[in-house]
Design a protein around this motif. Structure first.
Motif, PDB file in Angstrom:
ATOM      1  N   ILE A  15     -50.803  75.170  91.100  1.00 32.24           N
ATOM      2  CA  ILE A  15     -49.424  75.167  90.623  1.00 32.24           C
ATOM      3  C   ILE A  15     -48.814  76.518  90.959  1.00 32.24           C
ATOM      4  N   LYS A  16     -47.688  76.485  91.678  1.00 34.93           N
ATOM      5  CA  LYS A  16     -47.030  77.707  92.127  1.00 34.93           C
ATOM      6  C   LYS A  16     -45.752  77.932  91.333  1.00 34.93           C
ATOM      7  N   ASN A  17     -45.509  79.197  91.010  1.00 32.88           N
ATOM      8  CA  ASN A  17     -44.263  79.624  90.381  1.00 32.88           C
ATOM      9  C   ASN A  17     -43.857  80.921  91.074  1.00 32.88           C
ATOM     10  N   LYS A  18     -42.998  80.803  92.081  1.00 32.94           N
ATOM     11  CA  LYS A  18     -42.598  81.922  92.947  1.00 32.94           C
ATOM     12  C   LYS A  18     -43.830  82.486  93.629  1.00 32.94           C
ATOM     13  N   ASP A  19     -44.191  83.746  93.371  1.00 30.75           N
ATOM     14  CA  ASP A  19     -45.353  84.331  94.042  1.00 30.75           C
ATOM     15  C   ASP A  19     -46.627  84.255  93.202  1.00 30.75           C
ATOM     16  N   LYS A  20     -46.570  83.528  92.089  1.00 30.31           N
ATOM     17  CA  LYS A  20     -47.733  83.414  91.191  1.00 30.31           C
ATOM     18  C   LYS A  20     -48.339  82.017  91.252  1.00 30.31           C
ATOM     19  N   LEU A  61     -48.422  71.586  81.062  1.00 34.33           N
ATOM     20  CA  LEU A  61     -47.327  71.474  82.027  1.00 34.33           C
ATOM     21  C   LEU A  61     -47.285  70.085  82.645  1.00 34.33           C
ATOM     22  N   LYS A  62     -46.090  69.545  82.764  1.00 36.18           N
ATOM     23  CA  LYS A  62     -45.879  68.242  83.422  1.00 36.18           C
ATOM     24  C   LYS A  62     -45.406  68.532  84.844  1.00 36.18           C
ATOM     25  N   ILE A  63     -46.311  68.354  85.818  1.00 34.66           N
ATOM     26  CA  ILE A  63     -45.943  68.610  87.209  1.00 34.66           C
ATOM     27  C   ILE A  63     -45.175  67.423  87.770  1.00 34.66           C
ATOM     28  N   ALA A  89     -48.330  71.923  93.522  1.00 35.40           N
ATOM     29  CA  ALA A  89     -47.113  71.535  92.808  1.00 35.40           C
ATOM     30  C   ALA A  89     -46.263  72.776  92.593  1.00 35.40           C
ATOM     31  N   LYS A  90     -44.961  72.628  92.839  1.00 34.70           N
ATOM     32  CA  LYS A  90     -44.016  73.721  92.645  1.00 34.70           C
ATOM     33  C   LYS A  90     -43.028  73.433  91.526  1.00 34.70           C
TER      34      LYS A  90
END
Length: 146
Positions: A15-20, A61-63, A89-90
């Protein structure tokens, strides 16, 4: 000659959140260390539904729109095939919460590589990060990426 065999079906999602990237530090004594959330596909469950469910159970989290990026296959201690479907997933919603599976941390790719990973997980990472690689085969004779 039968063309069927017993297979264990599982999934894992980066699971990606910007650069994390969301990382799970597993409590499992059999396979401890950092990895991505995921788990088993239930009977008659679609692969997509299984990864959405597993991520929700392990992270809160619901991807949305997980993308299949590759697979890993190996033979377990019973000499039965074991498949891991790798997703990214983004898009997600919800509030991050830890489960009995382990603690959760957002890390950069570089931070992830500096920590203690689950056994052989470092060999899985190229499938997630390199679009030219889609398969990791691991057995007693080889450990190859394709």
């Amino acid at each position: 000659m039968s063309r069927t065999e017993p297979v264990t079906l599982t999934n894992m999602c980066m699971i990606k959140n910007k650069d994390k990237i969301l990382v799970l530090n597993r409590n499992d004594p059999v396979w401890p260390g950092l990895t991505f959330p995921g788990g088993h596909v239930e009977p008659h469950e679609s692969f997509n539904d299984s990864v959405v469910r597993e991520v929700l159970e392990e992270t809160g989290l619901k991807i949305v729109h997980p993308k299949l990026v590759g697979i890993k296959q190996f033979y377990d201690h019973n000499k039965q095939r074991y498949l891991v479907l790798f997703y990214t997933a983004k898009q997600f919603s919800g509030n991050l919460r830890e489960s009995k599976e382990g603690s959760l941390t957002w890390m950069t790719k570089e931070e992830l590589k500096r920590h203690q990973l689950a056994y052989n997980f470092d060999h899985d990472l190229p499938v997630f990060f390199d679009s030219k690689i889609s398969e990791h085969i691991l057995d007693g004779k080889r450990d190859e990426l394709f």
